[in-house]
Design an enzyme around this catalytic site. Structure first.
Site, PDB file in Angstrom:
ATOM      1  N   GLY A  63       0.828  -1.191   0.000  1.00 33.23           N
ATOM      2  CA  GLY A  63       0.000   0.000   0.000  1.00 33.23           C
ATOM      3  C   GLY A  63       0.868   1.249   0.000  1.00 33.23           C
ATOM      4  O   GLY A  63       2.061   1.178   0.325  1.00 33.23           O
ATOM      5  N   GLN A  68       3.549   9.889   0.938  1.00 36.54           N
ATOM      6  CA  GLN A  68       4.797   9.134   0.796  1.00 36.54           C
ATOM      7  C   GLN A  68       5.532   9.441  -0.513  1.00 36.54           C
ATOM      8  O   GLN A  68       6.684   9.044  -0.673  1.00 36.54           O
ATOM      9  CB  GLN A  68       4.523   7.627   0.902  1.00 36.54           C
ATOM     10  CG  GLN A  68       4.050   7.222   2.291  1.00 36.54           C
ATOM     11  CD  GLN A  68       3.864   5.727   2.383  1.00 36.54           C
ATOM     12  OE1 GLN A  68       2.808   5.216   2.053  1.00 36.54           O
ATOM     13  NE2 GLN A  68       4.894   5.016   2.806  1.00 36.54           N
ATOM     14  N   CYS A 108       6.856  -0.169   6.609  1.00 36.75           N
ATOM     15  CA  CYS A 108       6.403   1.014   5.882  1.00 36.75           C
ATOM     16  C   CYS A 108       7.468   1.397   4.866  1.00 36.75           C
ATOM     17  O   CYS A 108       8.659   1.411   5.190  1.00 36.75           O
ATOM     18  CB  CYS A 108       6.171   2.161   6.863  1.00 36.75           C
ATOM     19  SG  CYS A 108       5.597   3.670   6.081  1.00 36.75           S
ATOM     20  N   LEU A 109       7.030   1.743   3.656  1.00 30.74           N
ATOM     21  CA  LEU A 109       7.986   2.119   2.611  1.00 30.74           C
ATOM     22  C   LEU A 109       8.697   3.437   2.941  1.00 30.74           C
ATOM     23  O   LEU A 109       9.712   3.745   2.337  1.00 30.74           O
ATOM     24  CB  LEU A 109       7.273   2.228   1.256  1.00 30.74           C
ATOM     25  CG  LEU A 109       6.728   0.902   0.696  1.00 30.74           C
ATOM     26  CD1 LEU A 109       5.930   1.152  -0.571  1.00 30.74           C
ATOM     27  CD2 LEU A 109       7.849  -0.088   0.435  1.00 30.74           C
ATOM     28  N   HIS A 150      -3.500   1.555   8.001  1.00 30.49           N
ATOM     29  CA  HIS A 150      -2.118   2.057   7.944  1.00 30.49           C
ATOM     30  C   HIS A 150      -2.032   3.242   6.971  1.00 30.49           C
ATOM     31  O   HIS A 150      -1.429   4.276   7.289  1.00 30.49           O
ATOM     32  CB  HIS A 150      -1.194   0.909   7.507  1.00 30.49           C
ATOM     33  CG  HIS A 150       0.242   1.278   7.315  1.00 30.49           C
ATOM     34  ND1 HIS A 150       1.257   0.764   8.098  1.00 30.49           N
ATOM     35  CD2 HIS A 150       0.854   2.107   6.417  1.00 30.49           C
ATOM     36  CE1 HIS A 150       2.415   1.267   7.694  1.00 30.49           C
ATOM     37  NE2 HIS A 150       2.204   2.079   6.673  1.00 30.49           N
ATOM     38  N   GLU A 151      -2.671   3.086   5.787  1.00 30.90           N
ATOM     39  CA  GLU A 151      -2.565   4.147   4.770  1.00 30.90           C
ATOM     40  C   GLU A 151      -3.341   5.392   5.178  1.00 30.90           C
ATOM     41  O   GLU A 151      -2.883   6.517   4.962  1.00 30.90           O
ATOM     42  CB  GLU A 151      -3.044   3.644   3.407  1.00 30.90           C
ATOM     43  CG  GLU A 151      -2.276   2.453   2.841  1.00 30.90           C
ATOM     44  CD  GLU A 151      -0.767   2.549   2.928  1.00 30.90           C
ATOM     45  OE1 GLU A 151      -0.226   3.666   2.902  1.00 30.90           O
ATOM     46  OE2 GLU A 151      -0.126   1.487   3.035  1.00 30.90           O
ATOM     47  N   HIS A 154      -1.394   7.555   7.393  1.00 31.61           N
ATOM     48  CA  HIS A 154      -0.425   8.421   6.700  1.00 31.61           C
ATOM     49  C   HIS A 154      -1.050   9.782   6.363  1.00 31.61           C
ATOM     50  O   HIS A 154      -0.354  10.799   6.368  1.00 31.61           O
ATOM     51  CB  HIS A 154       0.045   7.771   5.393  1.00 31.61           C
ATOM     52  CG  HIS A 154       1.205   6.832   5.545  1.00 31.61           C
ATOM     53  ND1 HIS A 154       2.434   7.248   5.995  1.00 31.61           N
ATOM     54  CD2 HIS A 154       1.337   5.504   5.285  1.00 31.61           C
ATOM     55  CE1 HIS A 154       3.271   6.209   6.004  1.00 31.61           C
ATOM     56  NE2 HIS A 154       2.637   5.142   5.587  1.00 31.61           N
TER      57      HIS A 154
HETATM   58 NI    NI Z   1       3.455   3.249   5.457  1.00 23.47          NI
END
Ligand code: NI
Length: 187
Positions: A63, A68, A108-109, A150-151, A154
């Site tokens: 995701g 991000q 997380c990216l 999670h998204e 963000h």
């Molecule tokens: Ni993340």
């Protein structure tokens, strides 16, 4: 939700610096900001979402949220790790109902190689818009519910470290010569 600060070891910072863009990393300020709602998805939104899809796929992510890629807009995308799972896009997502509890590992990216256990709702109903601006409502559970939560976090400047059981936070660095995160799915 208090914003946890962590120390990123120099060795990890070096690894992050070597990763290709456009995904930005902790502690960049855009990741801690509340993102703005999208008025009506337009061609600029489509361009942004295409860029997000490409970045998420290249990074083997599950995701991704627009902040991000340094765009403070309320857009999330995700794709479950199942064969032929479709790429999902939700504009202005909001959770209207949450039930139950699940605890599991997250990454997380924007914090590559860090993992930790996070407790979240097991079942949610999310509302938002699709890419044509039409209202969308989705019921999700288990991994899908976890990724969506999670998204959406963000979009509110919340990272998984803020919700993680801090005793479980651990760096899992890639083996030399292998750029791939050994632990797979990250958001
Ligand atoms: Ni993340």
């Amino acid at each position: 939700m208090s914003q946890i600060q962590i120390e990123v070891p120099a060795e990890v910072q070096q690894l992050w610096a070597a990763l290709p863009g456009p995904i930005v990393h902790y502690p960049l300020e855009v990741l801690r900001r509340t993102a703005s709602p999208v008025g009506r998805p337009d061609s600029a939104t489509r361009t942004l979402v295409d860029q997000m899809k490409e970045a998420m796929t290249a990074a083997y992510g599950l995701g991704l949220a627009a902040p991000q890629v340094a765009e403070s807009q309320r857009i999330i995308i995700y794709r479950l790790p199942e064969e032929r799972a479709p790429m999902q896009v939700i504009v202005n997502p909001r959770i209207i109902s949450a039930k139950g509890e699940q605890t599991g590992p997250e990454g997380c990216l924007s914090l590559p190689y860090l993992h930790g256990d996070v407790t979240r709702a097991r079942e949610i109903i999310v509302k938002g818009l699709d890419m044509l601006g039409r209202p969308l409502k989705r019921r999700a559970s288990d991994l899908e519910a976890r990724v969506i939560q999670h998204e959406i976090d963000h979009l509110d400047g919340i990272l998984f470290i803020d919700r993680a059981d801090l005793s479980t936070l651990e760096w899992h660095l890639p083996i030399a010569g292998d750029g791939v995160d050994p632990d797979g799915p990250v958001e």
